[in-house]
Motif scaffolding. Structure first.
Motif, PDB file in Angstrom:
ATOM      1  N   ALA A  95     -15.866   1.740 -30.732  1.00 15.11           N
ATOM      2  CA  ALA A  95     -14.991   0.582 -30.872  1.00 15.11           C
ATOM      3  C   ALA A  95     -13.520   0.995 -30.892  1.00 15.11           C
ATOM      4  CB  ALA A  95     -15.345  -0.183 -32.145  1.00 15.11           C
ATOM      5  N   GLY A  96     -13.215   2.105 -31.582  1.00 15.34           N
ATOM      6  CA  GLY A  96     -11.836   2.571 -31.641  1.00 15.34           C
ATOM      7  C   GLY A  96     -11.316   2.979 -30.280  1.00 15.34           C
ATOM      8  N   MET A  97     -12.116   3.727 -29.514  1.00 14.55           N
ATOM      9  CA  MET A  97     -11.704   4.132 -28.176  1.00 14.55           C
ATOM     10  C   MET A  97     -11.565   2.928 -27.256  1.00 14.55           C
ATOM     11  SD  MET A  97     -11.092   7.338 -28.000  1.00 14.55           S
ATOM     12  CE  MET A  97     -11.067   7.477 -26.224  1.00 14.55           C
ATOM     13  N   PHE A  98     -12.459   1.957 -27.397  1.00 11.05           N
ATOM     14  CA  PHE A  98     -12.358   0.729 -26.597  1.00 11.05           C
ATOM     15  C   PHE A  98     -11.020   0.036 -26.860  1.00 11.05           C
ATOM     16  CE2 PHE A  98     -12.735  -3.817 -26.005  1.00 11.05           C
ATOM     17  CZ  PHE A  98     -13.401  -3.939 -24.797  1.00 11.05           C
ATOM     18  N   CYS A  99     -10.670  -0.111 -28.114  1.00  9.59           N
ATOM     19  CA  CYS A  99      -9.424  -0.790 -28.460  1.00  9.59           C
ATOM     20  C   CYS A  99      -8.202  -0.016 -27.957  1.00  9.59           C
ATOM     21  CB  CYS A  99      -9.331  -0.984 -29.974  1.00  9.59           C
ATOM     22  SG  CYS A  99     -10.496  -2.175 -30.647  1.00  9.59           S
ATOM     23  N   ILE A 100      -8.244   1.321 -28.066  1.00  8.37           N
ATOM     24  CA  ILE A 100      -7.121   2.127 -27.603  1.00  8.37           C
ATOM     25  C   ILE A 100      -6.947   1.987 -26.090  1.00  8.37           C
ATOM     26  CG2 ILE A 100      -6.329   4.494 -27.255  1.00  8.37           C
ATOM     27  CD1 ILE A 100      -5.847   3.728 -30.052  1.00  8.37           C
ATOM     28  N   VAL A 101      -8.043   2.174 -25.338  1.00  7.61           N
ATOM     29  CA  VAL A 101      -7.963   2.095 -23.879  1.00  7.61           C
ATOM     30  C   VAL A 101      -7.573   0.686 -23.438  1.00  7.61           C
ATOM     31  CG1 VAL A 101      -9.269   2.326 -21.731  1.00  7.61           C
ATOM     32  CG2 VAL A 101      -9.600   3.981 -23.560  1.00  7.61           C
ATOM     33  N   TYR A 102      -8.164  -0.337 -24.098  1.00  5.73           N
ATOM     34  CA  TYR A 102      -7.816  -1.712 -23.724  1.00  5.73           C
ATOM     35  C   TYR A 102      -6.357  -2.012 -24.044  1.00  5.73           C
ATOM     36  CZ  TYR A 102      -7.785  -6.768 -23.425  1.00  5.73           C
ATOM     37  OH  TYR A 102      -7.482  -8.058 -23.076  1.00  5.73           O
ATOM     38  N   GLY A 103      -5.883  -1.552 -25.185  1.00  7.78           N
ATOM     39  CA  GLY A 103      -4.492  -1.811 -25.552  1.00  7.78           C
ATOM     40  C   GLY A 103      -3.518  -1.214 -24.558  1.00  7.78           C
ATOM     41  N   PHE A 104      -3.753   0.030 -24.156  1.00  7.15           N
ATOM     42  CA  PHE A 104      -2.868   0.652 -23.175  1.00  7.15           C
ATOM     43  C   PHE A 104      -2.997  -0.009 -21.805  1.00  7.15           C
ATOM     44  CE2 PHE A 104      -2.621   4.362 -26.099  1.00  7.15           C
ATOM     45  CZ  PHE A 104      -1.241   4.458 -26.150  1.00  7.15           C
ATOM     46  N   SER A 105      -4.213  -0.366 -21.412  1.00 15.27           N
ATOM     47  CA  SER A 105      -4.393  -1.048 -20.135  1.00 15.27           C
ATOM     48  C   SER A 105      -3.705  -2.403 -20.141  1.00 15.27           C
ATOM     49  CB  SER A 105      -5.893  -1.213 -19.833  1.00 15.27           C
ATOM     50  OG  SER A 105      -6.544   0.034 -19.763  1.00 15.27           O
TER      51      SER A 105
END
Length: 509
Positions: free
Chosen positions: A225-235
Motif C-alpha cells: 500500500a505504501g509503495m502504491f501511494c508513493i508511485v501514484y503520488g509521483f505519477s
C-alpha cells in the motif's frame, strides 16, 4: 576433503554456496535470465512509442493516456517486495515460471484489447506478474553465480540490460509500431516469454523453498500500500500538480505507511524485509545508488525522446536508432566495471565515477538548441552518459545482492528492483513538472503570447501552433532545465555513493 580445503583457501570465508562446483550450464541460465529481464525492463518504454497509435485505435483521451504507463508502474512497484518474498518461500524456479506465463498472458490480453479499460487492466496485470518475475530472475542470477570472476561477468550482462533496456524498448517499439502495429509492442512478449520459459524448464533446477517460513501479511499489506501511494503520488504530480490533494495526500500516506512498515520489520518474527538485508552499509548504498540513477536516467530517455521527435523531427525508428551508441557504451562499461574494476577496487570508485560522468553528460546536454544537430550536440553527451550508466548500474546491482543468505536472495533482489522502479517514478514526475514549469515561465516572462494559468502549460502551449519558433525555444528551455536537474540528481548520487559504499573489494566476511 583436500579439494574442499583448496577451495576454501581460494575463497576465504566461503560458505557452502561458495565451495560447491559451478553449474556447467550457468551461461545458458544467464541467457534465460537476461531474456526475461529484458522483457520486463523494455516493457516500461516500448509501449510509450505505441501510445499515439493505441490512442487513435481505442479512442481514449490525452488525459487518460498516461494510465497505460502508470498502471504498469503502480502494480510493478507496489508488489516487488512481496514478489521477492514469494520467491524465497516457494522456490525461484516456480515463481520465475509463474511470472513468465502470467506476463505473457497479460501481454496477449493487452494486445487484443478492444477498449481502454481492457488495455489498462492488462497493463496492471503485466506489472503484477513482472513484480513476481524480476526478483526471481535476479535472485536466480545471484545464487547461480557465486565465483567472483563469473559473477562479475554475469552481473555485467545483467547490469547492461537494466541500464539499456529502456532505450532498447524505444527502438523496438518504434520498429513494431511503424512496420506492424502498436499491438505487436505487447504481442512480442509472447515470443520472449516462450523462449525464456522453455529454457527455464530445461535448465533451472528446483531450488529449496522455505516451507516452514510464513508470509508477513501485515508487512506485505503495509509495504504494498505504501509503495502504491508513493508511485501514484509521483505519477499524479507528473500530470497534474504538486499542490493537489491527490498528489501530496498520497505521498504523505505512502511515507507514513512505509515508516510503519520499517518499524514493524524490527518486531515481526519473520519479517518481509529483514533489517539485516538493508542495514548493511554496502547494500544500503547500492539500493540508494540504483534509486538515484533511475531518477536521473529519465532525463535521458524521456526528454531526449521528446527533443529528437518533436524538435529535430526524427521518426520513432530513427529516434530508437539514435540511442544505439549509448546502449553500446552501457554494455561495454557495465562489463568493464564488474569484471575489471569491482574485483580490484570494489563498488565505490566505479559508482562514484559513473555518477559524475552521467552528471557531466546531463550538463553537456543543456547546450542543445532548436536547430542543433544530432552529431555535434546530442551524440557526444549520449556516449558519456552511456559510460556513466554502465559504471553505476552493474556494480550497484551486484553489490545489492552480494553476501545475503540464500533465504534472503529474493527480497534483496526485490529491493534492487524497487529502487529502480521508485527512482523511475520519481524521475518522471519531478522532471516532467520541472520541464513544464520552466516552459511556462519562459512564455510568461514575455517571450510568448499568453501567460499560462497557474504556472502550468495551458492548452495553447500544448498545441504550440501560434508561434512555432517561440514554441520550440520554450520547449527546449524546459528540456535544458530538466537536464540541469538530472545533473544535480546524479551529482547527489556521487556524494551518497562516496559516503555509504565501503572501500575495497566486496568481502563475504
Amino acid at each position: 576433503m583436500p579439494a574442499t580445503r583448496a577451495l576454501n583457501r581460494k575463497h576465504p570465508g566461503a560458505g557452502p554456496d561458495e565451495v560447491a562446483q559451478p553449474d556447467p550450464r550457468r551461461w545458458l541460465i544467464l541467457g534465460v535470465i537476461a531474456l526475461a529481464q529484458l522483457m520486463v525492463v523494455l516493457d516500461a518504454t516500448i509501449v510509450t512509442i505505441a501510445l499515439p497509435s493505441a490512442q487513435q485505435s481505442l479512442h481514449f483521451s490525452d488525459v487518460d493516456r498516461q494510465w497505460v504507463v502508470t498502471a504498469y508502474a503502480l502494480a510493478f512497484g507496489s508488489l516487488l517486495l512481496l514478489g521477492g518474498k514469494l520467491a524465497d518461500l516457494f522456490g525461484r524456479k516456480a515463481t520465475f515460471l509463474a511470472g513468465l506465463i502470467g506476463f505473457a498472458a497479460a501481454s496477449a490480453a493487452g494486445g487484443a484489447a478492444t477498449s481502454f479499460g481492457m488495455l489498462v487492466a492488462a497493463r496492471a496485470c503485466q506489472g503484477a506478474f513482472g513484480a513476481l518475475l524480476a526478483p526471481s530472475a535476479l535472485s536466480l542470477l545471484s545464487t547461480t553465480f557465486s565465483d567472483a570472476r563469473d559473477r562479475g561477468k554475469a552481473f555485467g550482462v545483467f547490469g547492461a540490460i537494466a541500464g539499456a533496456g529502456g532505450a532498447v524498448g524505444l527502438l523496438l517499439g518504434g520498429l513494431l509500431t511503424e512496420y506492424l502495429s502498436w499491438r505487436w509492442c505487447l504481442y512480442v512478449n509472447l515470443l520472449f516469454a516462450a523462449v525464456a520459459a522453455a529454457g527455464a524448464v530445461a535448465l533451472l533446477r528446483r531450488g529449496p523453498s522455505s516451507r516452514r517460513a510464513r508470509l508477513d501479511l501485515p508487512g506485505a499489506v503495509l509495504v504494498s500500500a505504501g509503495m502504491f501511494c508513493i508511485v501514484y503520488g509521483f505519477s499524479n504530480a507528473a500530470t497534474h500538480s504538486w499542490h493537489t490533494p491527490s498528489t501530496w495526500g498520497f505521498l504523505a500516506a505512502g511515507v507514513a505507511m512505509l515508516a510503519v512498515f520499517g518499524w514493524w520489520q524490527t518486531r515481526a518474527r519473520q519479517p518481509l524485509l529483514p533489517p539485516r538485508v538493508v542495514f548493511d552499509r554496502n547494500r544500503g548504498g547500492a539500493y540508494l545508488s540504483v534509486l538515484i540513477a533511475g531518477s536521473g536516467m529519465f532525463g535521458i530517455f524521456l526528454f531526449l525522446t521528446y527533443y529528437l521527435q518533436g524538435t529535430l523531427g526524427f521518426s520513432p525508428v530513427v529516434t530508437g536508432v539514435a540511442f544505439l551508441p549509448m546502449i553500446a557504451l552501457v554494455v561495454v562499461f557495465a562489463n568493464v566495471s564488474n569484471v575489471v574494476a569491482m574485483p580490484r577496487f570494489g563498488p565505490r570508485p566505479p559508482v562514484v565515477l559513473g555518477m559524475l560522468l552521467a552528471a557531466g553528460a546531463m550538463a553537456w546536454l543543456t547546450r542543445i538548441g532548436v536547430h542543433s544537430s544530432y552529431a555535434s550536440a546530442v551524440l557526444p553527451p549520449l556516449l558519456v552518459a552511456g559510460a556513466g550508466l554502465g559504471l553505476v548500474v552493474a556494480p550497484a546491482i551486484n553489490t545489492g545482492t552480494f553476501g545475503v543468505a540464500p533465504s534472503d536472495a529474493g527480497v534483496a533482489s526485490a529491493s534492487v528492483n524497487t529502487g529502480q522502479q521508485l527512482g523511475g517514478s520519481i524521475g518522471v514526475a519531478l522532471l516532467n513538472t520541472v520541464a513544464a514549469s520552466a516552459t511556462a515561465q519562459y512564455l510568461a516572462a514575455g517571450h510568448g503570447p499568453r501567460t499560462p494559468a497557474g504556472g502550468r502549460p495551458g492548452p495553447e502551449l500544448a498545441g504550440l501552433a501560434l508561434v512555432p519558433e517561440l514554441a520550440g525555444l520554450a520547449l527546449v528551455h524546459g528540456y535544458d532545465t530538466a537536464f540541469w536537474w538530472s545533473a544535480g540528481i546524479f551529482a547527489s548520487g556521487a556524494i551518497v555513493a562516496g559516503l555509504l559504499l565501503r572501500r575495497g573489494p566486496l568481502s563475504r566476511a
